[in-house]
Design a protein around this motif. Structure first.
Motif, PDB file in Angstrom:
ATOM      1  N   ILE A   1       0.844  -1.204   0.000  1.00  0.00           N
ATOM      2  CA  ILE A   1       0.000   0.000   0.000  1.00  0.00           C
ATOM      3  C   ILE A   1       0.873   1.246   0.000  1.00  0.00           C
ATOM      4  O   ILE A   1       0.597   2.221  -0.715  1.00  0.00           O
ATOM      5  CB  ILE A   1      -0.960  -0.011   1.202  1.00  0.00           C
ATOM      6  CG1 ILE A   1      -2.021  -1.105   1.003  1.00  0.00           C
ATOM      7  CG2 ILE A   1      -1.645   1.348   1.373  1.00  0.00           C
ATOM      8  CD1 ILE A   1      -2.928  -1.317   2.206  1.00  0.00           C
ATOM      9  N   ASN A   2       1.945   1.224   0.777  1.00  0.00           N
ATOM     10  CA  ASN A   2       2.879   2.358   0.777  1.00  0.00           C
ATOM     11  C   ASN A   2       3.530   2.525  -0.593  1.00  0.00           C
ATOM     12  O   ASN A   2       3.756   3.652  -1.058  1.00  0.00           O
ATOM     13  CB  ASN A   2       3.950   2.163   1.849  1.00  0.00           C
ATOM     14  CG  ASN A   2       3.409   2.344   3.257  1.00  0.00           C
ATOM     15  OD1 ASN A   2       2.414   3.044   3.454  1.00  0.00           O
ATOM     16  ND2 ASN A   2       4.037   1.721   4.228  1.00  0.00           N
TER      17      ASN A   2
ATOM     18  N   LEU B   1      -8.184   0.816   0.632  1.00  0.00           N
ATOM     19  CA  LEU B   1      -7.230  -0.247   0.978  1.00  0.00           C
ATOM     20  C   LEU B   1      -6.671  -0.047   2.381  1.00  0.00           C
ATOM     21  O   LEU B   1      -6.490  -1.013   3.141  1.00  0.00           O
ATOM     22  CB  LEU B   1      -6.088  -0.265  -0.041  1.00  0.00           C
ATOM     23  CG  LEU B   1      -6.462  -0.695  -1.468  1.00  0.00           C
ATOM     24  CD1 LEU B   1      -5.274  -0.487  -2.401  1.00  0.00           C
ATOM     25  CD2 LEU B   1      -6.916  -2.142  -1.511  1.00  0.00           C
ATOM     26  N   THR B   2      -6.389   1.195   2.721  1.00  0.00           N
ATOM     27  CA  THR B   2      -5.890   1.500   4.064  1.00  0.00           C
ATOM     28  C   THR B   2      -6.922   1.135   5.116  1.00  0.00           C
ATOM     29  O   THR B   2      -6.586   0.588   6.177  1.00  0.00           O
ATOM     30  CB  THR B   2      -5.536   2.991   4.175  1.00  0.00           C
ATOM     31  OG1 THR B   2      -4.566   3.329   3.165  1.00  0.00           O
ATOM     32  CG2 THR B   2      -4.954   3.319   5.547  1.00  0.00           C
ATOM     33  N   GLN B   3      -8.189   1.426   4.814  1.00  0.00           N
ATOM     34  CA  GLN B   3      -9.267   1.080   5.739  1.00  0.00           C
ATOM     35  C   GLN B   3      -9.399  -0.431   5.875  1.00  0.00           C
ATOM     36  O   GLN B   3      -9.625  -0.949   6.982  1.00  0.00           O
ATOM     37  CB  GLN B   3     -10.593   1.672   5.241  1.00  0.00           C
ATOM     38  CG  GLN B   3     -11.779   1.400   6.153  1.00  0.00           C
ATOM     39  CD  GLN B   3     -11.572   1.952   7.548  1.00  0.00           C
ATOM     40  OE1 GLN B   3     -11.161   3.107   7.705  1.00  0.00           O
ATOM     41  NE2 GLN B   3     -11.831   1.136   8.564  1.00  0.00           N
ATOM     42  N   GLN B   4      -9.242  -1.145   4.764  1.00  0.00           N
ATOM     43  CA  GLN B   4      -9.290  -2.614   4.825  1.00  0.00           C
ATOM     44  C   GLN B   4      -8.191  -3.159   5.719  1.00  0.00           C
ATOM     45  O   GLN B   4      -8.412  -4.107   6.487  1.00  0.00           O
ATOM     46  CB  GLN B   4      -9.144  -3.202   3.417  1.00  0.00           C
ATOM     47  CG  GLN B   4     -10.370  -3.069   2.538  1.00  0.00           C
ATOM     48  CD  GLN B   4     -10.195  -3.806   1.226  1.00  0.00           C
ATOM     49  OE1 GLN B   4      -9.933  -5.003   1.202  1.00  0.00           O
ATOM     50  NE2 GLN B   4     -10.331  -3.100   0.114  1.00  0.00           N
ATOM     51  N   LEU B   5      -7.001  -2.563   5.607  1.00  0.00           N
ATOM     52  CA  LEU B   5      -5.877  -3.005   6.428  1.00  0.00           C
ATOM     53  C   LEU B   5      -6.169  -2.765   7.906  1.00  0.00           C
ATOM     54  O   LEU B   5      -5.901  -3.619   8.756  1.00  0.00           O
ATOM     55  CB  LEU B   5      -4.604  -2.275   6.005  1.00  0.00           C
ATOM     56  CG  LEU B   5      -3.286  -2.810   6.565  1.00  0.00           C
ATOM     57  CD1 LEU B   5      -2.981  -4.187   5.986  1.00  0.00           C
ATOM     58  CD2 LEU B   5      -2.132  -1.859   6.254  1.00  0.00           C
ATOM     59  N   GLU B   6      -6.727  -1.608   8.221  1.00  0.00           N
ATOM     60  CA  GLU B   6      -7.068  -1.294   9.610  1.00  0.00           C
ATOM     61  C   GLU B   6      -8.151  -2.238  10.125  1.00  0.00           C
ATOM     62  O   GLU B   6      -8.098  -2.687  11.283  1.00  0.00           O
ATOM     63  CB  GLU B   6      -7.530   0.169   9.715  1.00  0.00           C
ATOM     64  CG  GLU B   6      -6.418   1.177   9.436  1.00  0.00           C
ATOM     65  CD  GLU B   6      -6.929   2.613   9.401  1.00  0.00           C
ATOM     66  OE1 GLU B   6      -8.166   2.805   9.514  1.00  0.00           O
ATOM     67  OE2 GLU B   6      -6.102   3.535   9.269  1.00  0.00           O
ATOM     68  N   THR B   7      -9.134  -2.546   9.271  1.00  0.00           N
ATOM     69  CA  THR B   7     -10.196  -3.466   9.666  1.00  0.00           C
ATOM     70  C   THR B   7      -9.650  -4.854   9.953  1.00  0.00           C
ATOM     71  O   THR B   7     -10.013  -5.501  10.946  1.00  0.00           O
ATOM     72  CB  THR B   7     -11.269  -3.551   8.562  1.00  0.00           C
ATOM     73  OG1 THR B   7     -11.836  -2.251   8.354  1.00  0.00           O
ATOM     74  CG2 THR B   7     -12.376  -4.514   8.954  1.00  0.00           C
ATOM     75  N   LYS B   8      -8.746  -5.316   9.079  1.00  0.00           N
ATOM     76  CA  LYS B   8      -8.120  -6.623   9.283  1.00  0.00           C
ATOM     77  C   LYS B   8      -7.319  -6.638  10.579  1.00  0.00           C
ATOM     78  O   LYS B   8      -7.310  -7.640  11.313  1.00  0.00           O
ATOM     79  CB  LYS B   8      -7.216  -6.964   8.103  1.00  0.00           C
ATOM     80  CG  LYS B   8      -7.947  -7.348   6.822  1.00  0.00           C
ATOM     81  CD  LYS B   8      -8.718  -8.629   6.992  1.00  0.00           C
ATOM     82  CE  LYS B   8      -9.386  -9.039   5.680  1.00  0.00           C
ATOM     83  NZ  LYS B   8     -10.263 -10.230   5.865  1.00  0.00           N
ATOM     84  N   ASP B   9      -6.658  -5.554  10.871  1.00  0.00           N
ATOM     85  CA  ASP B   9      -5.865  -5.463  12.092  1.00  0.00           C
ATOM     86  C   ASP B   9      -6.774  -5.545  13.317  1.00  0.00           C
ATOM     87  O   ASP B   9      -6.446  -6.217  14.309  1.00  0.00           O
ATOM     88  CB  ASP B   9      -5.074  -4.152  12.097  1.00  0.00           C
ATOM     89  CG  ASP B   9      -4.027  -4.122  13.200  1.00  0.00           C
ATOM     90  OD1 ASP B   9      -3.266  -5.100  13.325  1.00  0.00           O
ATOM     91  OD2 ASP B   9      -3.976  -3.130  13.953  1.00  0.00           O
ATOM     92  N   GLN B  10      -7.931  -4.893  13.247  1.00  0.00           N
ATOM     93  CA  GLN B  10      -8.894  -4.943  14.352  1.00  0.00           C
ATOM     94  C   GLN B  10      -9.461  -6.348  14.509  1.00  0.00           C
ATOM     95  O   GLN B  10      -9.638  -6.838  15.633  1.00  0.00           O
ATOM     96  CB  GLN B  10     -10.019  -3.936  14.101  1.00  0.00           C
ATOM     97  CG  GLN B  10      -9.567  -2.483  14.164  1.00  0.00           C
ATOM     98  CD  GLN B  10     -10.622  -1.516  13.656  1.00  0.00           C
ATOM     99  OE1 GLN B  10     -11.725  -1.911  13.265  1.00  0.00           O
ATOM    100  NE2 GLN B  10     -10.303  -0.228  13.650  1.00  0.00           N
ATOM    101  N   GLN B  11      -9.734  -7.004  13.381  1.00  0.00           N
ATOM    102  CA  GLN B  11     -10.238  -8.374  13.423  1.00  0.00           C
ATOM    103  C   GLN B  11      -9.212  -9.314  14.040  1.00  0.00           C
ATOM    104  O   GLN B  11      -9.555 -10.215  14.821  1.00  0.00           O
ATOM    105  CB  GLN B  11     -10.608  -8.847  12.017  1.00  0.00           C
ATOM    106  CG  GLN B  11     -11.798  -8.151  11.411  1.00  0.00           C
ATOM    107  CD  GLN B  11     -12.020  -8.537   9.950  1.00  0.00           C
ATOM    108  OE1 GLN B  11     -11.177  -9.216   9.346  1.00  0.00           O
ATOM    109  NE2 GLN B  11     -13.134  -8.109   9.373  1.00  0.00           N
ATOM    110  N   LEU B  12      -7.960  -9.106  13.691  1.00  0.00           N
ATOM    111  CA  LEU B  12      -6.888  -9.940  14.226  1.00  0.00           C
ATOM    112  C   LEU B  12      -6.760  -9.748  15.733  1.00  0.00           C
ATOM    113  O   LEU B  12      -6.575 -10.716  16.483  1.00  0.00           O
ATOM    114  CB  LEU B  12      -5.569  -9.596  13.530  1.00  0.00           C
ATOM    115  CG  LEU B  12      -4.372 -10.499  13.832  1.00  0.00           C
ATOM    116  CD1 LEU B  12      -4.643 -11.915  13.378  1.00  0.00           C
ATOM    117  CD2 LEU B  12      -3.116  -9.963  13.155  1.00  0.00           C
ATOM    118  N   GLN B  13      -6.873  -8.500  16.187  1.00  0.00           N
ATOM    119  CA  GLN B  13      -6.791  -8.217  17.610  1.00  0.00           C
ATOM    120  C   GLN B  13      -7.974  -8.843  18.350  1.00  0.00           C
ATOM    121  O   GLN B  13      -7.801  -9.426  19.438  1.00  0.00           O
ATOM    122  CB  GLN B  13      -6.776  -6.699  17.841  1.00  0.00           C
ATOM    123  CG  GLN B  13      -6.643  -6.288  19.304  1.00  0.00           C
ATOM    124  CD  GLN B  13      -5.371  -6.801  19.952  1.00  0.00           C
ATOM    125  OE1 GLN B  13      -4.332  -6.931  19.301  1.00  0.00           O
ATOM    126  NE2 GLN B  13      -5.448  -7.115  21.243  1.00  0.00           N
TER     127      GLN B  13
END
Length: 282
Positions: free
Chosen positions: A104-105, A128-140
């Motif tokens: 993404i970067n 895409l950035t929002q998807q990454l943040e959502t995945k990170d929240q799901q993982l947590q």
């Protein structure tokens, strides 16, 4: 008679001038067409590069989702194998999340440097950035759920090491091999610069034997991840690849500023003959 000769001479002179003017106009028009074609070609290359990066990101998210599903199934089981499966999938998710973050970067940088502008590109990156943040929240959230079930991810490595030491060593070996397999090194420079680092031999030809010798300065190279880095800007109007790479696996073309860009279309094939890339520029 003299007047007639003079008139003919004037006519020929005017005709010659008209021909010269026509030639100059045609040349100018051709230059404009060439310039326009180059700009269009550059935009096409930039769009293709961004679409490739976007495709890699989307594939990464797909694999993360699949790994999350595998963890969900595994947490319903019991025993050492269950912990091992959860551990392996968590490791995969974390690695893929980091790779997607880097991609993404990279896409952000491609958009910044691209001549293709538009609000839609920014919306795509924001999504895409929002998807990454959502995945990170799901993982947590998944980690917290496992903690409540007394399946502590932080403790899995130690438990598995105690119960299945051989498997742990195998994981470490595979991880190291995977990192090595996907690493490559590149350098570009003038003849004098490359000779000073013993990258070019005295006769100006690249010496493969020196890459493996003590004289070779590896620190002068830039290390890359071949899964992510598929474009190398050479910042030069003259570029010659000195190492051996399959011709169909890459393109070397000038951009809108007539500076060469190396695009690796098939990383697996490109790096199959050498993990070192040397480009001679002026």
């Amino acid at each position: 008679m003299k007047k007639l000769v003079f008139a003919i001479a004037c006519t020929l002179a005017v005709a010659s001038c008209n021909q010269d003017a026509a030639k100059k106009a045609e040349q100018a028009a051709q230059q404009q067409r060439d310039s326009l074609e180059q700009i269009i070609s550059q935009k096409d290359n930039e769009i293709n590069d961004m679409m490739t990066t976007l495709s890699d990101i989307e594939e990464g998210f797909r694999e993360i989702t699949e790994a999350q599903s595998r963890v969900t199934l595994a947490k319903q089981g019991e025993g050492t194998n269950t912990m091992q499966r959860i551990k392996e999938n968590f490791q995969f998710i974390q690695t893929q999340m980091q790779q997607n973050k880097e991609l993404i970067n990279k896409l952000k940088q491609q958009v910044r440097e691209s001549s293709v502008k538009g609000g839609q590109l920014k919306k795509i990156i924001d999504n895409l950035t929002q998807q990454l943040e959502t995945k990170d929240q799901q993982l947590q959230a998944l980690r917290e759920e496992l903690d409540r079930k007394d399946i502590h991810i932080a403790e899995l490595d130690e438990k598995v090491a105690n119960l299945e030491e051989d498997n742990t060593k195998k994981d470490e070996t595979i991880s190291a091999q995977d990192k090595a397999i996907n690493s490559a090194w590149f350098v570009f420079g003038t003849k004098d610069e490359l000779k000073s680092q013993n990258i070019l031999s005295k006769d100006g030809l690249f010496s493969k034997t020196k890459v493996l010798s003590k004289d070779f300065n590896k620190d002068y190279f830039t290390k890359i991840d071949i899964r992510i880095d598929k474009e190398i800007k050479l910042y030069s109007k003259s570029a010659q690849i000195m190492t051996s790479h399959p011709a169909g696996s890459y393109t070397l073309q000038p951009d809108a500023n007539k500076q060469y860009v190396l695009r690796i279309n098939n990383p697996e094939a490109f790096w199959s003959t050498s993990k070192y890339l040397v480009v001679l520029v002026k």
